[in-house]
Write a protein that holds these residues in place. Structure first.
Motif, PDB file in Angstrom:
ATOM      1  N   ILE A   1       0.838  -1.202   0.000  1.00 46.29           N
ATOM      2  CA  ILE A   1       0.000   0.000   0.000  1.00 46.29           C
ATOM      3  C   ILE A   1       0.873   1.253   0.000  1.00 46.29           C
ATOM      4  O   ILE A   1       0.603   2.226  -0.728  1.00 46.29           O
ATOM      5  CB  ILE A   1      -0.937  -0.001   1.219  1.00 46.29           C
ATOM      6  N   ALA A   2       1.911   1.260   0.813  1.00 46.38           N
ATOM      7  CA  ALA A   2       2.828   2.404   0.830  1.00 46.38           C
ATOM      8  C   ALA A   2       3.454   2.607  -0.544  1.00 46.38           C
ATOM      9  O   ALA A   2       3.579   3.741  -1.036  1.00 46.38           O
ATOM     10  CB  ALA A   2       3.909   2.194   1.888  1.00 46.38           C
ATOM     11  N   HIS A   3       3.834   1.510  -1.178  1.00 46.97           N
ATOM     12  CA  HIS A   3       4.421   1.573  -2.523  1.00 46.97           C
ATOM     13  C   HIS A   3       3.414   2.150  -3.513  1.00 46.97           C
ATOM     14  O   HIS A   3       3.755   3.004  -4.348  1.00 46.97           O
ATOM     15  CB  HIS A   3       4.842   0.173  -2.958  1.00 46.97           C
ATOM     16  N   ALA A   4       2.164   1.699  -3.436  1.00 46.38           N
ATOM     17  CA  ALA A   4       1.133   2.172  -4.365  1.00 46.38           C
ATOM     18  C   ALA A   4       0.912   3.675  -4.224  1.00 46.38           C
ATOM     19  O   ALA A   4       0.812   4.399  -5.228  1.00 46.38           O
ATOM     20  CB  ALA A   4      -0.176   1.418  -4.122  1.00 46.38           C
ATOM     21  N   VAL A   5       0.833   4.165  -2.995  1.00 47.75           N
ATOM     22  CA  VAL A   5       0.587   5.587  -2.765  1.00 47.75           C
ATOM     23  C   VAL A   5       1.779   6.426  -3.222  1.00 47.75           C
ATOM     24  O   VAL A   5       1.621   7.426  -3.956  1.00 47.75           O
ATOM     25  CB  VAL A   5       0.286   5.844  -1.276  1.00 47.75           C
ATOM     26  N   LEU A   6       2.980   6.050  -2.809  1.00 47.21           N
ATOM     27  CA  LEU A   6       4.160   6.831  -3.168  1.00 47.21           C
ATOM     28  C   LEU A   6       4.417   6.785  -4.665  1.00 47.21           C
ATOM     29  O   LEU A   6       4.785   7.795  -5.276  1.00 47.21           O
ATOM     30  CB  LEU A   6       5.377   6.319  -2.397  1.00 47.21           C
ATOM     31  N   HIS A   7       4.243   5.610  -5.264  1.00 45.88           N
ATOM     32  CA  HIS A   7       4.414   5.514  -6.717  1.00 45.88           C
ATOM     33  C   HIS A   7       3.386   6.372  -7.444  1.00 45.88           C
ATOM     34  O   HIS A   7       3.695   7.030  -8.436  1.00 45.88           O
ATOM     35  CB  HIS A   7       4.284   4.057  -7.174  1.00 45.88           C
ATOM     36  N   GLY A   8       2.137   6.367  -6.955  1.00 43.85           N
ATOM     37  CA  GLY A   8       1.103   7.165  -7.591  1.00 43.85           C
ATOM     38  C   GLY A   8       1.425   8.651  -7.569  1.00 43.85           C
ATOM     39  O   GLY A   8       1.302   9.345  -8.583  1.00 43.85           O
ATOM     40  N   LEU A   9       1.853   9.158  -6.426  1.00 47.71           N
ATOM     41  CA  LEU A   9       2.207  10.575  -6.327  1.00 47.71           C
ATOM     42  C   LEU A   9       3.397  10.908  -7.219  1.00 47.71           C
ATOM     43  O   LEU A   9       3.422  11.939  -7.909  1.00 47.71           O
ATOM     44  CB  LEU A   9       2.511  10.930  -4.872  1.00 47.71           C
ATOM     45  N   PHE A  10       4.379  10.033  -7.217  1.00 38.32           N
ATOM     46  CA  PHE A  10       5.587  10.261  -8.014  1.00 38.32           C
ATOM     47  C   PHE A  10       5.288  10.183  -9.513  1.00 38.32           C
ATOM     48  O   PHE A  10       5.719  11.035 -10.299  1.00 38.32           O
ATOM     49  CB  PHE A  10       6.654   9.240  -7.622  1.00 38.32           C
ATOM     50  N   LYS A  11       4.517   9.149  -9.923  1.00 34.33           N
ATOM     51  CA  LYS A  11       4.250   8.955 -11.348  1.00 34.33           C
ATOM     52  C   LYS A  11       3.333  10.051 -11.894  1.00 34.33           C
ATOM     53  O   LYS A  11       3.497  10.490 -13.039  1.00 34.33           O
ATOM     54  CB  LYS A  11       3.649   7.577 -11.570  1.00 34.33           C
TER      55      LYS A  11
ATOM     56  N   VAL B   1      11.986   7.798   7.709  1.00 33.73           N
ATOM     57  CA  VAL B   1      10.838   8.494   8.304  1.00 33.73           C
ATOM     58  C   VAL B   1       9.537   8.038   7.651  1.00 33.73           C
ATOM     59  O   VAL B   1       8.552   7.703   8.335  1.00 33.73           O
ATOM     60  CB  VAL B   1      11.012  10.025   8.166  1.00 33.73           C
ATOM     61  N   ILE B   2       9.522   8.002   6.306  1.00 30.73           N
ATOM     62  CA  ILE B   2       8.312   7.582   5.591  1.00 30.73           C
ATOM     63  C   ILE B   2       8.002   6.121   5.867  1.00 30.73           C
ATOM     64  O   ILE B   2       6.844   5.732   6.077  1.00 30.73           O
ATOM     65  CB  ILE B   2       8.487   7.837   4.083  1.00 30.73           C
ATOM     66  N   HIS B   3       9.029   5.287   5.861  1.00 27.75           N
ATOM     67  CA  HIS B   3       8.863   3.856   6.121  1.00 27.75           C
ATOM     68  C   HIS B   3       8.232   3.618   7.488  1.00 27.75           C
ATOM     69  O   HIS B   3       7.263   2.861   7.627  1.00 27.75           O
ATOM     70  CB  HIS B   3      10.235   3.170   6.027  1.00 27.75           C
ATOM     71  N   ARG B   4       8.753   4.293   8.499  1.00 25.91           N
ATOM     72  CA  ARG B   4       8.219   4.115   9.859  1.00 25.91           C
ATOM     73  C   ARG B   4       6.802   4.677   9.970  1.00 25.91           C
ATOM     74  O   ARG B   4       5.944   4.098  10.650  1.00 25.91           O
ATOM     75  CB  ARG B   4       9.141   4.801  10.861  1.00 25.91           C
ATOM     76  N   ALA B   5       6.535   5.802   9.293  1.00 31.42           N
ATOM     77  CA  ALA B   5       5.204   6.400   9.358  1.00 31.42           C
ATOM     78  C   ALA B   5       4.158   5.467   8.756  1.00 31.42           C
ATOM     79  O   ALA B   5       3.084   5.249   9.343  1.00 31.42           O
ATOM     80  CB  ALA B   5       5.199   7.743   8.633  1.00 31.42           C
ATOM     81  N   PHE B   6       4.448   4.903   7.594  1.00 38.89           N
ATOM     82  CA  PHE B   6       3.506   3.981   6.972  1.00 38.89           C
ATOM     83  C   PHE B   6       3.343   2.717   7.801  1.00 38.89           C
ATOM     84  O   PHE B   6       2.244   2.164   7.907  1.00 38.89           O
ATOM     85  CB  PHE B   6       3.960   3.629   5.557  1.00 38.89           C
ATOM     86  N   TYR B   7       4.434   2.244   8.386  1.00 39.53           N
ATOM     87  CA  TYR B   7       4.350   1.028   9.201  1.00 39.53           C
ATOM     88  C   TYR B   7       3.463   1.258  10.417  1.00 39.53           C
ATOM     89  O   TYR B   7       2.586   0.450  10.732  1.00 39.53           O
ATOM     90  CB  TYR B   7       5.748   0.593   9.632  1.00 39.53           C
ATOM     91  N   GLN B   8       3.675   2.369  11.111  1.00 41.07           N
ATOM     92  CA  GLN B   8       2.856   2.679  12.287  1.00 41.07           C
ATOM     93  C   GLN B   8       1.400   2.901  11.913  1.00 41.07           C
ATOM     94  O   GLN B   8       0.486   2.573  12.665  1.00 41.07           O
ATOM     95  CB  GLN B   8       3.407   3.924  12.999  1.00 41.07           C
TER      96      GLN B   8
END
Length: 502
Positions: A309-319, A416-423
């Motif tokens: 899910i984190a990958h999908a969101v970040l990829h979407g914003l970036f792409k 920071v992003i990794h920990r935020a999405f995990y939490q």
């Protein structure tokens, strides 16, 4: 008033506003007011994501952190793309229709990810795919656009049909239509062969919209669509497969996860190859999306749904940003001719040692999780490539120090992003089937081997086998004859016919 009521109210108002644009033929001066309305749903979704700590149901809808995250993501992408389209599509004869269809598609996608009923999920997802097909084919005066819309419609309709069979069968057999109440125990009521068959249908149904091999053709042919439509498609639609798999994680079995892992891995390699051989920037982005969606599905296959899910969101914003900035692509940086070969080699060796240490540290601290092993390898390779581009190839000490600072800053930001999405997500998502570590090791060996082969092909591009692979990838990613426009010109007395890809 609860956040869910506010969000649904504002979403309904934005939908009505979008329908007014075409239904009442609102003047063009109304468009900025419509965009102001579109800012309300993402603001409420973001506040809910941050402040709402407990899950809640509202009829057939379910509000938890995952649904709030996806609602914020979809409505945010919709707002920025429509803002961009105000000037980009101004001279288009379907100008109003774009805003209406974009608003309807975003609203349908939001309802899809908020739904807690299989039937509502299917209705919302079907409306989303219908809206996307309509957006691709709005320029009906172009035969190539009509072909791209027809091809996309066939693929996406097939995907929706397979998903419908899967979800309706599960609801009928278990007597339970609520997504949030399905668990591993409820899936055990299904026969093993029945569950295997449903899993295969589910995997295929999510691979098609994600443009995974062998279903990548529909996405390649949609490169003719206007840039804002490509941004919506690559940012908010193709990643729907990962969200569907996350919601249906209790249904997964090891056989289906293994199949998903193999096909997604092949798609990662195929997308990377297309990205390397294509000179058309939009098709390079299509190849990148195929590879990125493959990696997202690999994460699902490994049972790490929060990472997917984190990958999908970040990829979407970036792409989406890449597509909207595709008109100002920077030229590739030229290699410094004064850079000493020996000095460059020493910097590359230092970067390799640092990257290896980073990957080893991540793996040692991961408690043996299969996903963390994949992350360790991917991050180690990413660190090495970044070091080579920013530091080893830098001109002078100032550029090298700047490159090191950028890499260190990116590493901190990633943590920071990794920990935020995990939490945010790890407690809100269902448990899925996890593949054994042996399978993951085999997958890594294959993946690293193929990446080494790609690097070898690039360094030995004049060899006959490299030429054959290059031509195969180029032919695979080139448009079909009915996906290009044919225009005639008659300067003075000469008639010239040429093919132009838009």
């Amino acid at each position: 008033m609860p956040f869910s009521t506010l969000f649904l109210g504002f979403l309904g108002v934005s939908l009505l506003s979008g329908l007014m644009i075409i239904g009442l033929k609102a003047p063009l001066k109304y468009i900025p007011f419509h965009l102001g309305i579109l800012t309300l749903p993402p603001v409420i979704a973001l506040l809910s994501l941050v402040l709402a700590s407990e899950s809640a149901s509202c009829g057939p809808l379910y509000f938890d952190r995952l649904s709030w995250l996806m609602a914020w993501f979809v409505t945010t992408i919709s707002f920025f793309v429509q803002k961009y389209s105000m000037r980009y599509l101004l001279a288009d004869r379907s100008y109003r229709k774009y805003f209406t269809l974009l608003t309807v598609t975003a609203a349908a996608a939001s309802i899809t990810w908020l739904s807690n009923d299989f039937r509502l999920l299917l209705a919302g997802w079907g409306a989303t795919l219908w809206g996307l097909t309509g957006l691709i084919g709005l320029r009906k005066e172009w035969p190539a656009t009509r072909h791209a819309a027809a091809l996309s419609g066939k693929f996406l309709a097939g995907s929706w049909g397979l998903l419908s069979v899967t979800l309706l069968w599960i609801g009928w057999r278990t007597g339970n239509w609520e997504v949030s109440l399905h668990s591993q125990s409820s899936m055990e009521d299904l026969h093993s062969l029945e569950r295997f068959f449903l899993n295969m249908l589910l995997v295929i149904s999510v691979m098609i919209p994600a443009a995974q091999w062998p279903f990548q053709r529909w996405l390649l042919d949609t490169a003719i669509a206007p840039t804002p439509i490509s941004a919506v498609m690559h940012a908010g639609i193709v990643n729907g497969g990962g969200i569907i798999l996350t919601r249906l994680a209790p249904l997964a079995t090891e056989d289906s996860q293994l199949m998903l892992l193999v096909i997604s891995s092949l798609s990662v390699l195929l997308g990377t190859g297309i990205m390397l051989v294509q000179v058309d920037y939009k098709r390079q982005l299509v190849g990148s999306t195929i590879a990125q969606m493959g990696f997202m599905l690999v994460q699902c296959a490994l049972g790490s749904y929060w990472a997917a899910i984190a990958h999908a969101v970040l990829h979407g914003l970036f792409k989406a940003t890449q597509f909207l900035q595709s008109g100002s692509v920077a030229k590739p940086k030229e290699r410094d001719p004064h850079l000493s070969q020996s000095a460059a080699s020493l910097w590359v060796i230092a970067g390799g040692a640092i990257s290896l240490a980073v990957g080893t540290g991540i793996w040692i601290s991961s408690h043996g999780e299969s996903y963390q092993l994949i992350s360790a390898v991917i991050l180690s390779l990413s660190a090495f490539i970044s070091w080579k581009q920013l530091v080893a190839s830098g001109r002078g000490w100032i550029n090298k120090i700047t490159g090191i600072i950028l890499i260190a800053g990116a590493a901190v930001l990633f943590q920071v992003i990794h920990r935020a999405f995990y939490q945010l997500l790890h407690t809100a998502l269902p448990e899925g089937t996890t593949l054994s570590l042996n399978i993951v090791f085999i997958f890594l060996i294959i993946l690293v081997t193929f990446n080494l082969l790609i690097a070898w092909f690039i360094r030995n591009r004049t060899l006959p086998v490299s030429v054959v692979v290059y031509l195969w990838l180029l032919r695979l990613s080139e448009p079909q004859s009915n996906s290009v426009e044919v225009r005639s010109r008659s300067p003075i007395s000469t008639s010239v016919t040429r093919r132009t890809q838009y």
